[in-house]
Design a protein around this motif. Sequence first.
Motif, PDB file in Angstrom:
ATOM      1  N   UNK A  64       7.334   7.622  43.054  1.00  0.00           N
ATOM      2  CA  UNK A  64       7.533   7.816  44.493  1.00  0.00           C
ATOM      3  C   UNK A  64       7.424   9.296  44.831  1.00  0.00           C
ATOM      4  N   UNK A  65       6.665   9.592  45.893  1.00  0.00           N
ATOM      5  CA  UNK A  65       6.370  10.967  46.264  1.00  0.00           C
ATOM      6  C   UNK A  65       6.414  11.132  47.773  1.00  0.00           C
ATOM      7  N   UNK A  66       6.537  12.388  48.205  1.00  0.00           N
ATOM      8  CA  UNK A  66       6.362  12.699  49.626  1.00  0.00           C
ATOM      9  C   UNK A  66       5.062  13.460  49.764  1.00  0.00           C
ATOM     10  N   UNK A 121      -8.000   3.605  56.372  1.00  0.00           N
ATOM     11  CA  UNK A 121      -6.749   4.049  55.776  1.00  0.00           C
ATOM     12  C   UNK A 121      -6.510   5.525  55.992  1.00  0.00           C
ATOM     13  N   UNK A 122      -5.550   6.068  55.245  1.00  0.00           N
ATOM     14  CA  UNK A 122      -5.184   7.474  55.392  1.00  0.00           C
ATOM     15  C   UNK A 122      -5.204   8.165  54.036  1.00  0.00           C
ATOM     16  N   UNK A 123      -5.715   9.388  54.015  1.00  0.00           N
ATOM     17  CA  UNK A 123      -5.694  10.206  52.814  1.00  0.00           C
ATOM     18  C   UNK A 123      -4.460  11.094  52.854  1.00  0.00           C
ATOM     19  N   UNK A 124      -3.782  11.181  51.713  1.00  0.00           N
ATOM     20  CA  UNK A 124      -2.499  11.872  51.658  1.00  0.00           C
ATOM     21  C   UNK A 124      -2.511  12.916  50.543  1.00  0.00           C
ATOM     22  N   UNK A 125      -2.124  14.128  50.893  1.00  0.00           N
ATOM     23  CA  UNK A 125      -1.974  15.207  49.908  1.00  0.00           C
ATOM     24  C   UNK A 125      -0.598  15.065  49.271  1.00  0.00           C
ATOM     25  N   UNK A 126      -0.571  14.790  47.965  1.00  0.00           N
ATOM     26  CA  UNK A 126       0.709  14.648  47.247  1.00  0.00           C
ATOM     27  C   UNK A 126       0.904  15.800  46.260  1.00  0.00           C
ATOM     28  N   UNK A 144       1.264  14.204  59.454  1.00  0.00           N
ATOM     29  CA  UNK A 144       2.514  13.459  59.264  1.00  0.00           C
ATOM     30  C   UNK A 144       2.973  13.545  57.809  1.00  0.00           C
ATOM     31  N   UNK A 145       4.268  13.594  57.616  1.00  0.00           N
ATOM     32  CA  UNK A 145       4.827  13.476  56.263  1.00  0.00           C
ATOM     33  C   UNK A 145       5.028  11.990  55.979  1.00  0.00           C
ATOM     34  N   UNK A 146       4.677  11.595  54.766  1.00  0.00           N
ATOM     35  CA  UNK A 146       4.685  10.174  54.442  1.00  0.00           C
ATOM     36  C   UNK A 146       5.220   9.972  53.031  1.00  0.00           C
ATOM     37  N   UNK A 147       6.169   9.073  52.894  1.00  0.00           N
ATOM     38  CA  UNK A 147       6.676   8.715  51.572  1.00  0.00           C
ATOM     39  C   UNK A 147       5.800   7.612  51.006  1.00  0.00           C
ATOM     40  N   UNK A 148       5.279   7.849  49.806  1.00  0.00           N
ATOM     41  CA  UNK A 148       4.328   6.911  49.208  1.00  0.00           C
ATOM     42  C   UNK A 148       4.724   6.596  47.772  1.00  0.00           C
ATOM     43  N   UNK A 149       4.118   5.523  47.273  1.00  0.00           N
ATOM     44  CA  UNK A 149       4.315   5.123  45.880  1.00  0.00           C
ATOM     45  C   UNK A 149       2.943   4.967  45.230  1.00  0.00           C
ATOM     46  N   UNK A 150       2.811   5.434  44.003  1.00  0.00           N
ATOM     47  CA  UNK A 150       1.535   5.388  43.299  1.00  0.00           C
ATOM     48  C   UNK A 150       1.246   3.963  42.847  1.00  0.00           C
ATOM     49  N   UNK A 151       0.050   3.480  43.180  1.00  0.00           N
ATOM     50  CA  UNK A 151      -0.379   2.164  42.721  1.00  0.00           C
ATOM     51  C   UNK A 151      -1.287   2.280  41.499  1.00  0.00           C
ATOM     52  N   UNK A 152      -2.258   3.170  41.592  1.00  0.00           N
ATOM     53  CA  UNK A 152      -3.246   3.281  40.514  1.00  0.00           C
ATOM     54  C   UNK A 152      -3.819   4.685  40.498  1.00  0.00           C
TER      55      UNK A 152
END
Length: 806
Positions: free
Chosen positions: A667-669, A679-684, A713-721
């Motif tokens: 889990x990352x922000x 979809x959306x691209x997110x810098x982690x 936007x800040x987004x909390x995400x979880x790594x799938x693959x």
Amino acid sequence: MSTPEATVQSTDHTLAEGTVEGAFDPVPAIAEELALAPAAVRAVVKLLAEGATVPFIARYRKEATGGLDEVQIRTIEERRTYLLELHERRTAILGEIASQGKLTPELKAKIEAAKTKAELEDLYLPYKPKRRTRATIAKERGLEPLANTIWSQPKQGDPKTSALSFVDAKKEVPDVAAALAGARDICAERIAEHAEVRKLVREAFTQHAAMVVGKTKEFADKTTKFDAYASFEEPVSSIPSHRFLAIRRGENEGVLRASIDLAPEAVLPKIERAAGIVPASPFAGELTQAAQDAYKRLIVPSTQVDVRVELKLRSDRAAVDVFAQNLRELLLAAPFGPRTVLAIDPGQRTGCKCAVVDTTGKLLAHETIYLVQGAEATERAKKVLRELVRKHQPSAVAVGNGTHGRETELFARELLVAEGLQEVPCVSVSEAGASVYSASDIAREEFPDLDLTIRGAISIARRLQDPLAELVKIDPKSIGVGQYQHDVQQTLLARKLDDVVESCVNRVGVELNTASAPLLARVAGIGGSLAKKIVDYRHTRGAFKHRRALLDVPGVGPRTFEQAAGFLRIHGGENPLDASAVHPERYALVERMAADIGVPVGSLVGRAELVDKINPKRYQEGDVGSFTLQDILSELKKPGRDPRATFEPPKFRDDVRTMEDLRPDMELEGVVTNVTAFGAFVDIGVHQDGLVHVSKLTDRFVKDPNEVVKVGDKLKVRVLEVDLVRQRISLTARKEGAHAGGGGGGGAQGKGGGNRPPHNAGPRPQQGRGGPPPGANRGPQRGPGGQRPQEKSFSNNPFEKLLKKS
């Protein structure tokens, strides 16, 4: 169906009243089409014709327009341009047909009623000068009378017998078969050139045709980024922008072949009936062959081109809208503010370029440090960075998010902690477009004696201070928030992005005494050359003390001042209203308000409790109405309010710096860097953006990613693959175990497949730092048994009566 040859020659070639230049009024049509008040549309058209800018009209002429916003105003201008072009073309066509002596009242009425350029060109086609066709050659050989016989479908006679008299070797009609073939060519062209037939077929293709895609022979057995389209089919009516553009790119690269197909039985019987075929006539077979030939040889190829063109335009507009929305959010990102910043542009081989800028963005110092050249170089880097921090006391450290960015960020953060400066944020800043700025004429003018790598570090620092002020120096197409931006019509893209930049700059406002020339150039009414004059005047004469002083700049006249003044700010000037969005044309009104409640203007500005004592109804008169008064009172309460959010730095995990550090379910922000249709691209914080597919953005079903996320936007995400080979990261923002509507992949959107094309299919979008592609195969669009879905019936065709032969 009447023929051009059967038209009555017109004796009056003058055009009808209302078609002459200057008499055409597009306002009623625009008002009806956009469901707007005609008076408001007319006011917009008038103001634009007078040279008013869109931001000025939207902000300071609300009484005239009824409060129309910028989007509505720009739409009015676009439709006005289109309708004027349509009118100009209509006038030219009427004149051309009239000069041929073929402009009948009926044809003229149809041309004047045409609402689109396509309809207009269909009506003009039979009269349009053309190169020699099979039909014209047949006419030259004297076969038109035979074609007329076939066309009239007589109840008696024999085609071969009728054709016998037209056999003439000297005219290259050697036998009966050649005579009948030529006559059919003439009939086929008549059918193909009839406007209503073309409209019927175009609508059939638009509503019911499918785009069928496969790989070319050359790439049939090769692995490509377009393999998702190796066997693909989707209805033309529903294919999304990003998928069509991906297919088109595959065609341009020679990997894919695509066609727009429609089963002939879906429309051909209607064309045959429209041609007036009489089954009992002995000539029915000849006209049937002509209709089939017209459809296959003449109508289908041109219709496929028309549909492709329309698909391209539709896709371009959608892609441009995505880019524009992303750019708007990026330009309006929260600014760190006018505070000293130390920026580091990461570099492994050439070193990290460090630059310190003051509160105005002025360069104070610059150095180069090396972090991967051994212990000695690292110690020196610490010393140099420590000295910069101690001397200039930056309020933040901005680190470019390029290669080695996370390691550089950690290095800087550890040094700040060692110096007891834990409260100083170390912020990752997007480098997209920084290199473009570094090599630009603007950068050379600002820093002629500096290496372009140092200019890049300065840009990173300023981008943290004020994203809008710095990003306006860069071509928007280089910022990296688009979707297939190089595949769309570039003039459309440039115009849209320019509109967005202009809108954002004027919405925020510009400080007249510190703004750069590129920023001032985006203020309503100013432009590039005048912006340079303003900056030069400021350098030689000193800071502007009030807005009216702008009129002293050579080239700034009353019209320019009217358009620009409300969007310029002077903080600490002689008039407190100059720091607000109140237009100088309303200063006297505000002074009257202040006098009525017994306070000076300076005491009124920023004092909500005093502003609340003002009764706006007392001041409604002339061109001052409720819109204007509401804006003035709101501005007096919070003068010069910045509409952008408060700055808050992102929080990346220190133990995650590269893709190799990522693990499934981690889990990352992150920060959203690009929003596309899929979809959306997110810098982690690992240099490579991850993709959150639209189906993974939230626990509920969403069709458009913009419904739930925006760039920045800040987004909390979880790594799938994590795919290290192809450098792709799949993320989810949904809660573990949640299911969005639509289910698994496979079928068409909304029919069992949800919004889930494979993440690894098709070409990558052109955006900041790679990432999975937009295009994907949702499965063949076929019904049970491998057949296409049943085509809708064309019974009760509204054009049948119009297509009956005369």
